[in-house]
Motif scaffolding. Sequence first.
Motif, short mmCIF file in Angstrom:
data_model
loop_
_atom_site.label_atom_id
_atom_site.label_comp_id
_atom_site.label_asym_id
_atom_site.label_seq_id
_atom_site.Cartn_x
_atom_site.Cartn_y
_atom_site.Cartn_z
N LEU A 263 0.81 -1.21 0.00
CA LEU A 263 0.00 0.00 0.00
C LEU A 263 0.85 1.26 0.00
O LEU A 263 0.50 2.26 -0.64
CB LEU A 263 -0.95 0.01 1.21
N LEU A 264 1.97 1.21 0.73
CA LEU A 264 2.83 2.39 0.80
C LEU A 264 3.37 2.80 -0.58
O LEU A 264 3.33 3.99 -0.91
CB LEU A 264 3.96 2.15 1.78
N PRO A 265 3.87 1.86 -1.41
CA PRO A 265 4.33 2.30 -2.74
C PRO A 265 3.22 2.94 -3.56
O PRO A 265 3.47 3.91 -4.29
CB PRO A 265 4.82 0.99 -3.38
N ASP A 270 1.38 7.82 -5.80
CA ASP A 270 0.10 8.46 -6.09
C ASP A 270 -0.67 7.69 -7.17
O ASP A 270 -1.22 8.28 -8.10
CB ASP A 270 0.32 9.92 -6.52
N LEU A 271 -0.71 6.36 -7.03
CA LEU A 271 -1.45 5.54 -7.99
C LEU A 271 -2.95 5.68 -7.76
O LEU A 271 -3.41 5.77 -6.63
CB LEU A 271 -1.05 4.06 -7.84
N LYS A 272 -3.71 5.69 -8.83
CA LYS A 272 -5.16 5.79 -8.71
C LYS A 272 -5.75 4.53 -8.09
O LYS A 272 -6.72 4.59 -7.34
CB LYS A 272 -5.78 6.05 -10.08
N ARG A 274 -5.48 1.84 -5.48
CA ARG A 274 -4.79 1.62 -4.21
C ARG A 274 -4.16 0.23 -4.16
O ARG A 274 -3.14 0.03 -3.50
CB ARG A 274 -5.78 1.80 -3.06
N TYR A 275 -4.81 -0.74 -4.82
CA TYR A 275 -4.31 -2.11 -4.80
C TYR A 275 -3.61 -2.48 -6.11
O TYR A 275 -3.46 -3.66 -6.43
CB TYR A 275 -5.48 -3.07 -4.55
N GLY A 276 -3.16 -1.46 -6.85
CA GLY A 276 -2.51 -1.71 -8.13
C GLY A 276 -1.24 -2.53 -8.00
O GLY A 276 -0.94 -3.37 -8.86
N VAL A 277 -0.47 -2.31 -6.92
CA VAL A 277 0.77 -3.07 -6.73
C VAL A 277 0.45 -4.55 -6.53
O VAL A 277 1.11 -5.43 -7.11
CB VAL A 277 1.55 -2.51 -5.53
N ILE A 278 -0.58 -4.84 -5.75
CA ILE A 278 -0.96 -6.24 -5.50
C ILE A 278 -1.42 -6.89 -6.80
O ILE A 278 -1.04 -8.03 -7.10
CB ILE A 278 -2.06 -6.31 -4.43
N ARG A 279 -2.26 -6.21 -7.56
CA ARG A 279 -2.75 -6.78 -8.81
C ARG A 279 -1.59 -7.10 -9.76
O ARG A 279 -1.61 -8.12 -10.47
CB ARG A 279 -3.72 -5.82 -9.49
#
Length: 301
Positions: A263-265, A270-272, A274-279
């Motif tokens: 979540l921190l990255p 400033d990704l739209k 919030r769970y983009g890193v996990i996906r």
Amino acid sequence: MIGLDLVYGVAGAVFAIFAVSSVRDRRWANAAFHGLIALSFLAGNRLGDIANGVLVLALVGIAASGRMRRAEPAPPAEDRYGARVFAPALVIPATAVLGTLAFKAFPGWVDPKQATLVALTIGTLVALGLCAWLLRARLHEPIVAGRGLIDDIGWVAVMPQMLASLGAVFALAGVGEVVGRLIGAVIPAGSVFGAVAAYGIGMAVFTIVMGNAFAAFPVMAAAVGVPLLIRGAGGDPAIVAAVGMLAGFCGTLLTPMAANFNLLPAALLDLKDRYGVIRAQVPTALPLLAFNIALLYLMIA
């Protein structure tokens, strides 16, 4: 003998500075949060279990209040140094590696169990001194930059420690034994592959729930790793532990509970989503988990 007292002292002093800085900015929630962390580092072993428990609850209350806020960002520094800015950052891991080897080769000065942490702390202090000399940084500049970073991280800064503590609590409460009985009732008796699969998937699942593979490990080691894989199947303890942790790290890639990783990255970039890193990590995590299960089975069977 130098040990964790040095590490805790430096960390406590840094958070105390952040707390004072937040008071000056009238950011009272930030000041209380950082001040409590400083207190835990500087005097936690003298507070007692009850007081430390209350301190942790206070940290949770402050974090949940939503009153912590960022300071005004410092203006970006003019880049006059080129590649030299990387020198202090590289000094830290270099000192950590060389210091660890030196401390273990010449025992007596540093607690060998804490050699790496002590060397890492010394490396950080050396890097600060190098910044002052090489980059002509004034005393307040690293403090302002560090405070800005810790403001961006926020309450997530203490999540790894809390989750690791949760794993120890679960282990002491006997959760591993309960999980072991449940798994033993499901997998066929004597099935090495069933035990390996349960161990690997269990490490990933508990990591997803708890957010930290180090927290999941005591539970799954007590439930499956030690009784079924090491004692029952004759597995090498080092291999069972190492591959089990790798399976747990696959769960780290899949969970928002590992907020400092996932979540921190997204917040810093400033990704739209919030769970983009996990996906983005799912296509890596699932095949890697299957590979770790297959690897452990081949090394035990």
